[in-house]
Design an enzyme around this catalytic site. Structure first.
Site, PDB file in Angstrom:
ATOM      1  CB  SER A 104      -0.869  -0.021   1.259  1.00 33.84           C
ATOM      2  OG  SER A 104      -1.458   1.241   1.464  1.00 33.84           O
ATOM      3  CE1 TYR A 127      -4.011  -1.930   4.883  1.00 37.14           C
ATOM      4  CE2 TYR A 127      -3.582   0.401   4.504  1.00 37.14           C
ATOM      5  CZ  TYR A 127      -3.778  -0.874   4.019  1.00 37.14           C
ATOM      6  OH  TYR A 127      -3.732  -1.101   2.660  1.00 37.14           O
ATOM      7  CE  LYS A 176      -1.710  -4.658   3.404  1.00 37.41           C
ATOM      8  NZ  LYS A 176      -1.905  -5.931   2.723  1.00 37.41           N
TER       9      LYS A 176
HETATM   10  C1  UD1 Z   1      -6.522   4.617   2.505  1.00 39.29           C
HETATM   11  C2  UD1 Z   1      -5.069   4.226   2.479  1.00 39.29           C
HETATM   12  C3  UD1 Z   1      -4.786   3.335   1.306  1.00 39.29           C
HETATM   13  C4  UD1 Z   1      -5.758   2.173   1.295  1.00 39.29           C
HETATM   14  C5  UD1 Z   1      -7.166   2.724   1.231  1.00 39.29           C
HETATM   15  C6  UD1 Z   1      -8.173   1.597   1.192  1.00 39.29           C
HETATM   16  C7  UD1 Z   1      -3.728   6.012   3.493  1.00 39.29           C
HETATM   17  C8  UD1 Z   1      -2.928   7.233   3.243  1.00 39.29           C
HETATM   18  N1  UD1 Z   1      -4.244   5.428   2.406  1.00 39.29           N
HETATM   19  O1  UD1 Z   1      -6.693   5.521   1.456  1.00 39.29           O
HETATM   20  O2  UD1 Z   1      -3.488   2.858   1.398  1.00 39.29           O
HETATM   21  O3  UD1 Z   1      -5.496   1.378   0.168  1.00 39.29           O
HETATM   22  O4  UD1 Z   1      -7.388   3.519   2.381  1.00 39.29           O
HETATM   23  O5  UD1 Z   1      -8.608   1.234   2.430  1.00 39.29           O
HETATM   24  O6  UD1 Z   1      -3.828   5.569   4.588  1.00 39.29           O
HETATM   25  N2  UD1 Z   1     -12.642  11.405   2.089  1.00 39.29           N
HETATM   26  C9  UD1 Z   1     -13.567  12.392   2.374  1.00 39.29           C
HETATM   27  N3  UD1 Z   1     -14.763  12.021   2.902  1.00 39.29           N
HETATM   28  C10 UD1 Z   1     -15.086  10.711   3.149  1.00 39.29           C
HETATM   29  C11 UD1 Z   1     -14.135   9.702   2.834  1.00 39.29           C
HETATM   30  C12 UD1 Z   1     -12.923  10.086   2.304  1.00 39.29           C
HETATM   31  O7  UD1 Z   1     -13.322  13.581   2.196  1.00 39.29           O
HETATM   32  O8  UD1 Z   1     -16.184  10.462   3.657  1.00 39.29           O
HETATM   33  C13 UD1 Z   1     -11.344  11.806   1.540  1.00 39.29           C
HETATM   34  C14 UD1 Z   1     -10.196  11.384   2.447  1.00 39.29           C
HETATM   35  O9  UD1 Z   1      -9.925  12.373   3.386  1.00 39.29           O
HETATM   36  C15 UD1 Z   1      -9.069  11.218   1.408  1.00 39.29           C
HETATM   37  C16 UD1 Z   1      -9.799  10.787   0.129  1.00 39.29           C
HETATM   38  O10 UD1 Z   1     -11.172  11.128   0.326  1.00 39.29           O
HETATM   39  O11 UD1 Z   1      -8.457  12.444   1.148  1.00 39.29           O
HETATM   40  C17 UD1 Z   1      -9.722   9.289  -0.106  1.00 39.29           C
HETATM   41  O12 UD1 Z   1     -10.112   8.614   1.081  1.00 39.29           O
HETATM   42  P1  UD1 Z   1     -10.303   7.028   1.132  1.00 39.29           P
HETATM   43  O13 UD1 Z   1     -11.091   6.589  -0.041  1.00 39.29           O
HETATM   44  O14 UD1 Z   1     -10.801   6.687   2.482  1.00 39.29           O
HETATM   45  O15 UD1 Z   1      -8.841   6.454   0.921  1.00 39.29           O
HETATM   46  P2  UD1 Z   1      -7.463   6.850   1.651  1.00 39.29           P
HETATM   47  O16 UD1 Z   1      -7.669   7.159   3.079  1.00 39.29           O
HETATM   48  O17 UD1 Z   1      -6.739   7.846   0.803  1.00 39.29           O
END
Ligand code: UD1
Length: 349
Positions: free
Chosen positions: A128, A152, A156
């Site tokens: 990841s 997490y 990894k």
């Molecule tokens: C995380 C992990 C990644 C993992 C993925 C799948 C990190 C940096 N990355 O990705 O390695 O493969 O989870 O579980 O830890 N967001 C919102 N509102 C929401 C949900 C998300 O604004 O309700 C934003 C988050 O702040 C982020 C982006 O959308 O900036 C993507 O979020 P998300 O899809 O949860 O993935 P990551 O946290 O980037």
């Protein structure tokens, strides 16, 4: 000679199930082991539906059940292992570190010990981009410094180091770690996609369920990051591109040693950019509200995919519109996810 056989752990999960489709389409026999703790056997029915007469065996096995795992290697002639099975929710890992280390780290130890006994020493490992943590340079290359910020991501990183050490001592092992950035989207058929249990935590299934009216609005986590629009930037990548990366790594053959590659597009997209593209592609307005940052989030993660291009001949082919279109197609065909498979209902195409 028969087809090569891949053992796919976590093969009923989001990326694992798409990987099975790609392997079956490319002449592999596939044996899936999954404990179905966060996935549905219905996903494998969909794999069969897409793949027709492909050779897919599905076994309910927990990697922590060593004797059950060993018997899989005793019963099937496995050529290579693709290891997806793991817990993967960042926020959840902050509350349940013991469970994350047990499942992810003890899980890989059980797996490599079973492989060793069976003399199967070729592994593709699901890693990841979260390993990079608070990135100090963008784009990230495989030699960028790791700095995992949650259990997490740490799990990894620990797994990568275990595998690297094994390869350094035992040249008969071949391990490729693939560091995914943000896999999203779905199989183009709309039969297979991301179907998290409960309310999704990741952004793409949230957008799909909001567009479908199952959820009312998106909380945008933070608008005060040092990015052009203040929201966090990620490198979203289509799940079919991710699984093609696995197959190319696998088809390269069993090369001695440990390698790691980023699987990303090299294109960064902010949360607001993504909301906008999803609305344009789906034709549905996405209500959102800006709220505080989510603990554990980092401002920006974007890959340099150049090493995978040079050594695996891999590059992502699908763009953000393809990702949104395919995620939305899956949502429309499966309004309640794989649940319909239980009753046999499915929305018409
Ligand atoms: C995380 C992990 C990644 C993992 C993925 C799948 C990190 C940096 N990355 O990705 O390695 O493969 O989870 O579980 O830890 N967001 C919102 N509102 C929401 C949900 C998300 O604004 O309700 C934003 C988050 O702040 C982020 C982006 O959308 O900036 C993507 O979020 P998300 O899809 O949860 O993935 P990551 O946290 O980037």
């Amino acid at each position: 000679m028969g087809n090569p056989t891949a053992l796919v752990t976590g093969g009923a999960g989001f990326i694992g199930s798409h990987c099975c489709v790609d392997l079956l389409a490319n002449g592999f026999d596939v044996v899936v082991v999954d404990n179905f703790s966060n996935s549905s056997p219905a996903a494998l029915d969909r794999v069969r539906e897409i793949s027709g007469a492909g050779h897919l065996t599905s076994l309910k096995v927990d990697l922590l059940d060593q004797s059950a795992l060993q018997s899989v290697f005793d019963c099937y002639s496995i050529d290579v292992v693709i290891h997806f099975a793991a817990y993967k929710a960042v926020g959840d890992s902050m509350n349940r570190p013991r469970e994350y280390y047990t499942n992810n780290v003890a899980g890989i130890l059980d797996l490599v010990n079973a492989m060793n006994l069976a003399d199967v020493k070729h592994l593709i490992f699901s890693s990841s981009c979260s390993i990079y943590g608070n990135a100090t340079e963008i784009p990230l290359t495989e030699s960028s410094a790791p700095g995992p910020t949650n259990p997490y991501a740490k799990s990894k990183w620990i797994c990568e180091q275990i595998l690297e050490d094994i390869c350094a001592t035992h040249p008969d092992w071949s391990v490729t770690a693939l560091r995914y950035f943000n896999p999203v989207g779905a199989h183009e058929s709309g039969l297979l996609g991301e179907d998290p249990t409960g309310i999704p935590g990741n952004i793409m299934p949230l957008l799909s369920q909001i567009a479908a009216g199952r959820l009312s609005e998106l909380n945008v986590f933070g608008s005060d990051y040092a990015t052009p629009d203040g929201t966090a930037i990620r490198d979203y990548i289509h799940v079919m591109d991710v699984v093609e990366g696995h197959r190319l790594a696998l088809e390269r053959g069993k090369i001695s040693g440990f390698r790691r590659y980023n699987l990303g597009t090299g294109v960064g997209t902010s949360v607001l950019d993504l909301v906008c593209r999803f609305a344009a592609v789906s034709g549905v307005e996405i209500p959102y509200e800006i709220v505080g940052r989510r603990p554990g989030d980092v401002p920006e993660l974007v890959a340099s995919p150049d090493l995978a291009a040079a050594e695996l001949g891999w590059r992502a082919k699908r763009n953000l519109d393809d990702m949104c279109r395919d995620a939305w197609h899956f949502q429309q065909l499966n309004p309640l996810g794989y649940q319909q498979a239980v009753t046999g209902e499915r929305a018409p195409a």
